[in-house]
Structures are given as structure tokens and as C-alpha cells.
Motif scaffolding. Structure first.
Motif, PDB file in Angstrom:
ATOM      1  N   TYR A   1       1.210 -73.835  93.770  1.00 40.90           N
ATOM      2  CA  TYR A   1       0.931 -73.957  92.335  1.00 40.90           C
ATOM      3  C   TYR A   1       1.604 -72.794  91.607  1.00 40.90           C
ATOM      4  O   TYR A   1       2.015 -71.806  92.247  1.00 40.90           O
TER       5      TYR A   1
ATOM      6  N   TYR B   1       0.902 -70.198  89.629  1.00 42.90           N
ATOM      7  CA  TYR B   1       0.495 -68.797  89.765  1.00 42.90           C
ATOM      8  C   TYR B   1       0.857 -68.247  91.148  1.00 42.90           C
ATOM      9  O   TYR B   1       1.308 -67.113  91.292  1.00 42.90           O
TER      10      TYR B   1
ATOM     11  N   THR C   1       4.469 -67.167  91.308  1.00 40.32           N
ATOM     12  CA  THR C   1       4.747 -65.852  90.688  1.00 40.32           C
ATOM     13  C   THR C   1       4.293 -64.711  91.604  1.00 40.32           C
ATOM     14  O   THR C   1       4.996 -63.722  91.766  1.00 40.32           O
TER      15      THR C   1
ATOM     16  N   ARG D   1      -6.277 -77.954  89.781  1.00 40.61           N
ATOM     17  CA  ARG D   1      -5.076 -77.187  90.121  1.00 40.61           C
ATOM     18  C   ARG D   1      -3.917 -78.151  90.402  1.00 40.61           C
ATOM     19  O   ARG D   1      -4.074 -79.125  91.134  1.00 40.61           O
ATOM     20  N   LYS D   2      -2.786 -77.839  89.776  1.00 37.24           N
ATOM     21  CA  LYS D   2      -1.624 -78.704  89.942  1.00 37.24           C
ATOM     22  C   LYS D   2      -0.666 -78.099  90.956  1.00 37.24           C
ATOM     23  O   LYS D   2      -0.201 -76.971  90.771  1.00 37.24           O
TER      24      LYS D   2
ATOM     25  N   TYR E   1       2.869 -78.313  93.308  1.00 36.63           N
ATOM     26  CA  TYR E   1       4.209 -78.885  93.326  1.00 36.63           C
ATOM     27  C   TYR E   1       4.687 -78.937  94.760  1.00 36.63           C
ATOM     28  O   TYR E   1       4.428 -78.009  95.530  1.00 36.63           O
TER      29      TYR E   1
END
Lengths: 235, 112
Positions: B26, B28, B31, B74-75, B77
């Protein structure tokens, strides 16, 4: 320390206050902000929820979330036009090509044997255009009512129901026959075999495009929206 | 390095590389992972990350999945099949670029 359900609700309200009106983008930003706040609490447990949130929000710069909304709209429109292109293409490939050819042939026969061909072509295109505008207006009204009632709005849902920003394309498309027909060569253009064939293909193509945007996609809208927004089915 | 424009063109490659090593991630998490791997040298901003992720999603390189975690959604990817091929291409492109830059930086050209 984890955020409470109430604080999560506050984060949703916060994103809304900062002009993110789409639930899908709100959800992603809420999770991001929440993770940031929780990490700050690990480092400095004395921070209040609001203080931690302010620090996190500063990371988005002076424009806040607005660039993110704009960029996402561009990406979603791209997804939408890909879908439109795929569906329109189907009408010109087997097995649907037979149906499309039938319409083109019928229109060709009609145009070949009637007088005032220009008026018929323009009349047909304007009727399709009115229908597209009416459908788009109807859906836009529904979406704006839901916004007023503070219901959840999904970005792709808005794009699908308001036919993207295709209305501009339609206006552009209708300019082509208007330009051709309003020129002084118009009567000779439609009296040629090529002119009639071109007009029949163009009008049917225009109608197929309109049909896909206003009927076919909205009919299966939920399925398309859920594919782009998986949370659509969870909620 | 955090303000450097150098890494801008490599952001997509960085995202794809991370996703090829992890099944799903996800925003966050991406990062934080970049921060940890580069020991804080590289800081991906939110304003750059999400538009890149959304663009990759629209291009069919990434697909998304949403799960409920704690009391929020929560998404995640993850790479599609097309994304896996794209990652290999992007990585070899970047590798070539790095080699070229190294050759340039390390060359001992003498000005006559």
C-alpha cells in the motif's frame, strides 16, 4: 497506539473539508494519514490527534490534496476511454459487425433514394446529440443530488454516468457533417456514391458511440465501477 | 538527495521494483520501504507517489485490492502480468542508464 473508529471518521471529514469529495480517494488518503499519525505517536506519544494530523497534512504542500484529485481524474478518464474504445470496437468486429453493416446498408439505401439527404443526415445526428445531452444531464443531476445529501460519491461512477468529458467530442463530431453540408459543394457531395456511403458509415458510427456511452456502459456500470474501485462492493 | 530532481524519472521503476519483490503493497508502505532501503536518502512525497500509482493502474500495469485493516480500509497495489514484463524492461533501461552515467562520470578525459 492505533486510531479509533471515531478518529477515522474525523479523517474522512478532514479530506472532505479539503475538497476530496470522492470516497475512493478519501479512503486511500485516510489510510495514509492514519499510518503517518500512528508512526508519529510511536515516536512522540504526547502529540494530540490534531497536532499529528497537522504535521502529516503539511507533507502534501500548499495545494493540499487538490493535485492528487486532478491527477486521479486524468487517470480515471484514461481508464474510461479505454473501455469506450474497447466496446465501440466490438461493433466493428465479428459477430456484431453484421448488425452494424445492416444499419449502414439500410441507411445507405434510404439516403440513396430520398431527396433532402443533407437534412436527413443532420436531423439524425442532432437527434442522437440531443439524446446524449439528455442522458448526461439526467445522470449529472442524480450525482449532484447525492452530493447534496452527503452520500458517497465514487470518482469512476461520476465519470461513467456523466459520459466522461465526451460531450465536447460529440460537439466536435457534429461539426464535421455541418461543415461538409454547409459548404456550397454539399449537394454534390451527397449525390455521389462515395458521399452516401461516407454519410451512412459516419452516422451509424456516431450512433454506436452514443449508444455505448449512454446506454451500454451505464447499464453495466456497477460491474465496471467495482472493477476500478474494489471497495465499492465491500461498502 | 530528498530535493533532487534526479530520482523523479526513476520513481515508476522504484515502485515497480518494490512491487516485484513484494506480493502487494500500500502507498504508505512504499514510502517507508524506500526511506528504509535508502537510509533516509530518498524521500518519496505523497504528491508524487499517488499520481504515479494511479497512472500505472490506469495503464493496466497495476491492479488493486482493498482489505479491511484495523478499523479502516486499505488499498493494496500489485503487479499485473503486463506489469511484470514492464518491470523487467524498466529495470534494464535504468541499469543501462546508470552504466552510461558511470562511464561518463568516471571517464578521465583530459582537456588539451
Amino acid at each position: 497506539m492505533k486510531l479509533t473508529a471515531q478518529q477515522i471518521e474525523k479523517l474522512y471529514a478532514f479530506t472532505k473539508q479539503h475538497y476530496v469529495e470522492y470516497y475512493d480517494l478519501q479512503t486511500e488518503l485516510v489510510d495514509h494519514l492514519a499510518n503517518g499519525i500512528e508512526l508519529q505517536w510511536q515516536e512522540n506519544p504526547k502529540l494530540t490527534f490534531r497536532e499529528a494530523l497537522d504535521i502529516e497534512f503539511k507533507k502534501y504542500g500548499i495545494f493540499g490534496f487538490s493535485d492528487l484529485v486532478e491527477e486521479r481524474q486524468k487517470a480515471m478518464s484514461k481508464t474510461y476511454y479505454k473501455l469506450v474504445f474497447r466496446l465501440v470496437k466490438q461493433y466493428f468486429t465479428f459477430p456484431r459487425i453484421m448488425q452494424t453493416l445492416f444499419f449502414i446498408l439500410t441507411l445507405y439505401m434510404v439516403l440513396k433514394f430520398i431527396p433532402y439527404k443533407e437534412n436527413v443526415v443532420l436531423g439524425l445526428m442532432i437527434s442522437v446529440l440531443i439524446f446524449v445531452f439528455y442522458s448526461s444531464f439526467k445522470w449529472r443531476r442524480l450525482i449532484s443530488r447525492r452530493k447534496k445529501e452527503k452520500q458517497k460519491i465514487w470518482m469512476y461512477e461520476e465519470i461513467v454516468y456523466s459520459c466522461g468529458s465526451s460531450l465536447g467530442i460529440f460537439q466536435l463530431m457534429i461539426q464535421i457533417p455541418i461543415q461538409i453540408l454547409s459548404s456550397h459543394r454539399s449537394s454534390s457531395f451527397l449525390s455521389t456514391e462515395t458521399g452516401v456511403i461516407f454519410a451512412a458509415i459516419f452516422v451509424v458510427g456516431f450512433a454506436v458511440f452514443a449508444y455505448v456511452l449512454t446506454i451500454e456502459i451505464p447499464k453495466n456500470a456497477k460491474e465496471y465501477i467495482a472493477k476500478v474501485h474494489p471497495e465499492y462492493k465491500i461498502i | 538527495m530528498s530535493n533532487s530532481k534526479l530520482y523523479k524519472g526513476s520513481l515508476i521503476t522504484i515502485i515497480l521494483k518494490l512491487l516485484s519483490e513484494n506480493d502487494k503493497m500500500y502507498g504508505y508502505e512504499i514510502t517507508q520501504k524506500v526511506k528504509a532501503l535508502t537510509k533516509g536518502e530518498l524521500n518519496i512525497t505523497e504528491g508524487a507517489l499517488y499520481p504515479a500509482l494511479h497512472k500505472l493502474e490506469a495503464d493496466g500495469v497495476l491492479e488493486v485490492e482493498v482489505t479491511k485493516v484495523d478499523n479502516r480500509l486499505r488499498k493494496y497495489y500489485k503487479l499485473t502480468e503486463k506489469g511484470t514484463t514492464e518491470t523487467a524492461n524498466k529495470l534494464s533501461e535504468l541499469q543501462k542508464y546508470i552504466e552510461t552515467m558511470q562511464a561518463l562520470v568516471n571517464s578521465k578525459t583530459r582537456l588539451a
